[in-house]
Structure formats: structure tokens, C-alpha cells
Design an enzyme around this catalytic site. Structure first.
Site, PDB file in Angstrom:
ATOM      1  N   ASN A 229      11.596  -2.425 -77.901  1.00  0.00           N
ATOM      2  CA  ASN A 229      12.868  -3.063 -77.674  1.00  0.00           C
ATOM      3  C   ASN A 229      13.186  -3.096 -76.330  1.00  0.00           C
ATOM      4  O   ASN A 229      13.480  -2.008 -75.906  1.00  0.00           O
ATOM      5  CB  ASN A 229      13.783  -2.110 -78.454  1.00  0.00           C
ATOM      6  CG  ASN A 229      13.412  -2.998 -79.972  1.00  0.00           C
ATOM      7  OD1 ASN A 229      13.433  -3.363 -80.706  1.00  0.00           O
ATOM      8  ND2 ASN A 229      13.837  -1.463 -81.206  1.00  0.00           N
TER       9      ASN A 229
ATOM     10  N   CYS B 179      19.039  11.888 -70.250  1.00  0.00           N
ATOM     11  CA  CYS B 179      18.340  10.664 -71.126  1.00  0.00           C
ATOM     12  C   CYS B 179      17.861  11.521 -72.209  1.00  0.00           C
ATOM     13  O   CYS B 179      17.247  11.965 -71.837  1.00  0.00           O
ATOM     14  CB  CYS B 179      17.183   9.939 -70.273  1.00  0.00           C
ATOM     15  SG  CYS B 179      16.127   9.213 -71.370  1.00  0.00           S
TER      16      CYS B 179
ATOM     17  N   GLY C 284      18.605  -4.032 -79.709  1.00  0.00           N
ATOM     18  CA  GLY C 284      19.016  -3.289 -81.363  1.00  0.00           C
ATOM     19  C   GLY C 284      18.609  -1.716 -80.228  1.00  0.00           C
ATOM     20  O   GLY C 284      18.120  -0.483 -80.674  1.00  0.00           O
TER      21      GLY C 284
ATOM     22  N   ASP D 184       8.222   9.597 -84.159  1.00  0.00           N
ATOM     23  CA  ASP D 184       9.054   8.899 -84.416  1.00  0.00           C
ATOM     24  C   ASP D 184      10.414   9.606 -85.506  1.00  0.00           C
ATOM     25  O   ASP D 184       9.715  10.184 -86.405  1.00  0.00           O
ATOM     26  CB  ASP D 184       9.427   7.535 -84.741  1.00  0.00           C
ATOM     27  CG  ASP D 184      11.219   7.326 -84.473  1.00  0.00           C
ATOM     28  OD1 ASP D 184      11.094   5.924 -83.642  1.00  0.00           O
ATOM     29  OD2 ASP D 184      11.533   7.645 -85.052  1.00  0.00           O
TER      30      ASP D 184
ATOM     31  N   HIS E 168       9.875   3.074 -74.002  1.00  0.00           N
ATOM     32  CA  HIS E 168       8.937   3.366 -75.114  1.00  0.00           C
ATOM     33  C   HIS E 168       8.695   1.923 -75.902  1.00  0.00           C
ATOM     34  O   HIS E 168       9.153   1.222 -76.565  1.00  0.00           O
ATOM     35  CB  HIS E 168      10.182   3.957 -75.998  1.00  0.00           C
ATOM     36  CG  HIS E 168      11.428   3.511 -76.405  1.00  0.00           C
ATOM     37  ND1 HIS E 168      12.727   3.401 -76.637  1.00  0.00           N
ATOM     38  CD2 HIS E 168      11.958   3.326 -77.993  1.00  0.00           C
ATOM     39  CE1 HIS E 168      13.315   2.683 -76.911  1.00  0.00           C
ATOM     40  NE2 HIS E 168      12.966   3.352 -77.806  1.00  0.00           N
TER      41      HIS E 168
HETATM   42  P1  5GP Z   1      15.116   1.764 -80.068  1.00  0.00           P
HETATM   43  O1  5GP Z   1      16.098   1.436 -81.124  1.00  0.00           O
HETATM   44  O2  5GP Z   1      15.642   2.320 -78.816  1.00  0.00           O
HETATM   45  O3  5GP Z   1      13.965   0.916 -79.878  1.00  0.00           O
HETATM   46  O4  5GP Z   1      14.277   2.976 -80.873  1.00  0.00           O
HETATM   47  C1  5GP Z   1      14.961   4.253 -80.044  1.00  0.00           C
HETATM   48  C2  5GP Z   1      13.822   5.036 -81.488  1.00  0.00           C
HETATM   49  O5  5GP Z   1      14.088   6.579 -80.984  1.00  0.00           O
HETATM   50  C3  5GP Z   1      14.262   4.938 -82.632  1.00  0.00           C
HETATM   51  O6  5GP Z   1      13.663   4.898 -83.845  1.00  0.00           O
HETATM   52  C4  5GP Z   1      14.800   6.692 -83.070  1.00  0.00           C
HETATM   53  O7  5GP Z   1      14.930   6.803 -85.249  1.00  0.00           O
HETATM   54  C5  5GP Z   1      13.949   7.446 -81.828  1.00  0.00           C
HETATM   55  N1  5GP Z   1      14.790   8.565 -81.678  1.00  0.00           N
HETATM   56  C6  5GP Z   1      16.340   8.909 -81.893  1.00  0.00           C
HETATM   57  N2  5GP Z   1      16.189  10.008 -80.805  1.00  0.00           N
HETATM   58  C7  5GP Z   1      15.048  10.628 -81.902  1.00  0.00           C
HETATM   59  C8  5GP Z   1      14.197  12.214 -80.921  1.00  0.00           C
HETATM   60  O8  5GP Z   1      15.814  12.484 -81.109  1.00  0.00           O
HETATM   61  N3  5GP Z   1      13.050  12.131 -81.245  1.00  0.00           N
HETATM   62  C9  5GP Z   1      12.795  11.958 -82.073  1.00  0.00           C
HETATM   63  N4  5GP Z   1      11.199  11.741 -82.311  1.00  0.00           N
HETATM   64  N5  5GP Z   1      13.026  10.396 -82.161  1.00  0.00           N
HETATM   65  C10 5GP Z   1      13.886   9.995 -81.890  1.00  0.00           C
HETATM   66 ZN    ZN Z   2      14.267   8.927 -69.676  1.00  0.00          ZN
END
Ligand code: 5GP
Ligand code: ZN
Length: 112
Positions: free
Chosen positions: A88, A6, A94, A32, A101
Site C-alpha cells: 500500500n 515508527c 489505506g 500481521d 511493508h
Molecule cells: P497498511 O494498511 O499500512 O498497508 O498495513 C499495516 C498493517 O500492519 C495492517 O495490516 C495491520 O494489521 C498491521 N499492524 C498494525 N499494527 C501492528 C502491530 O503492532 N503488530 C503487527 N504485527 N501488525 C500490526
Molecule cells: Zn520505520
């Protein structure tokens, strides 16, 4: 418990770098990587579960802890004028990272 495959567990363990803005023994808040607002933070619990529906009693406690800690962290990060929280849940929302989170968005008037 953390998961080996993860992304956010790896961030908690420091195996993947992140811009941390807050950390304690229960939660981590970091920027983010692809901000969708002037300020875009992600709050995660230091235990792995994907969905609210999969949270055990400890997970539920952690979600509650995060929700009521976020106002303090938001204030420290310039969000005194308001912010939006998004969690989400699954494919239709999505969700791309399967570690629960809370998105914290603000720093400007949000478009919707
Ligand atoms: P979800 O779409 O799952 O609700 O949000 C995942 C979030 O994680 C996205 O806004 C994406 O930009 C962020 N994200 C994905 N990979 C990374 C990473 O390696 N580092 C950081 N800081 N954010 C990440
Ligand atoms: Zn995890």
C-alpha cells in the site's frame, strides 16, 4: 536508519513484540496482528522509509532483496500453493503504517 516514532522500527528494535517468522541483517518478516487471510505476513526492510518514491538507492536495493527473498520465506510458511503481495502506497491505498511493508497473503484461495 530507523525512526523513533515508527511502530515497525520499534518492532525491528524489539521494543514492541512481534511474531517473527524470518529475520536477517536486511529484513524482518512477522505475522500481521489482524490477519486478513489464513496466512498474513508483513515483510519490512531494516531501514525507515514510507513510500517506494522515497526510497534512496539503498532502499531500492532492499526492496529488490525482499521481493526475491519472499518466495523462499513463503514456501517455509506453507504458501507453496500461491500467495499475493500487496504494497500500500499512501492514503488512498489505506496505508496506516508509514514504514514500507510488503503484505504476504495466502494459506487459502483469496476472495479477489
Ligand atoms: P497498511 O494498511 O499500512 O498497508 O498495513 C499495516 C498493517 O500492519 C495492517 O495490516 C495491520 O494489521 C498491521 N499492524 C498494525 N499494527 C501492528 C502491530 O503492532 N503488530 C503487527 N504485527 N501488525 C500490526
Ligand atoms: Zn520505520
Amino acid at each position: 536508519m530507523l525512526s523513533n516514532d515508527c511502530l515497525f522500527c520499534k518492532i525491528i528494535e524489539g521494543k514492541i513484540p512481534s511474531s517473527k517468522v524470518y529475520e536477517d541483517d536486511k529484513m524482518l518478516v512477522f505475522k500481521d496482528i489482524e490477519p486478513k487471510a489464513k496466512v498474513h505476513l508483513l515483510a519490512i526492510a531494516k531501514t525507515h522509509f514510507k513510500l517506494l518514491s522515497e526510497a534512496d538507492e539503498k532502499g531500492q536495493e532492499l526492496v529488490k532483496y525482499m521481493l526475491f527473498k519472499i518466495p523462499e520465506i513463503a514456501k517455509q510458511n506453507g504458501l507453496a500453493n500461491g500467495y499475493r503481495l500487496i504494497i500500500n502506497q499512501g492514503d488512498d491505498a489505506g496505508q496506516t503504517v508509514f514504514h514500507l511493508h510488503i503484505h504476504i497473503l495466502g494459506g487459502e484461495t483469496l476472495p479477489w
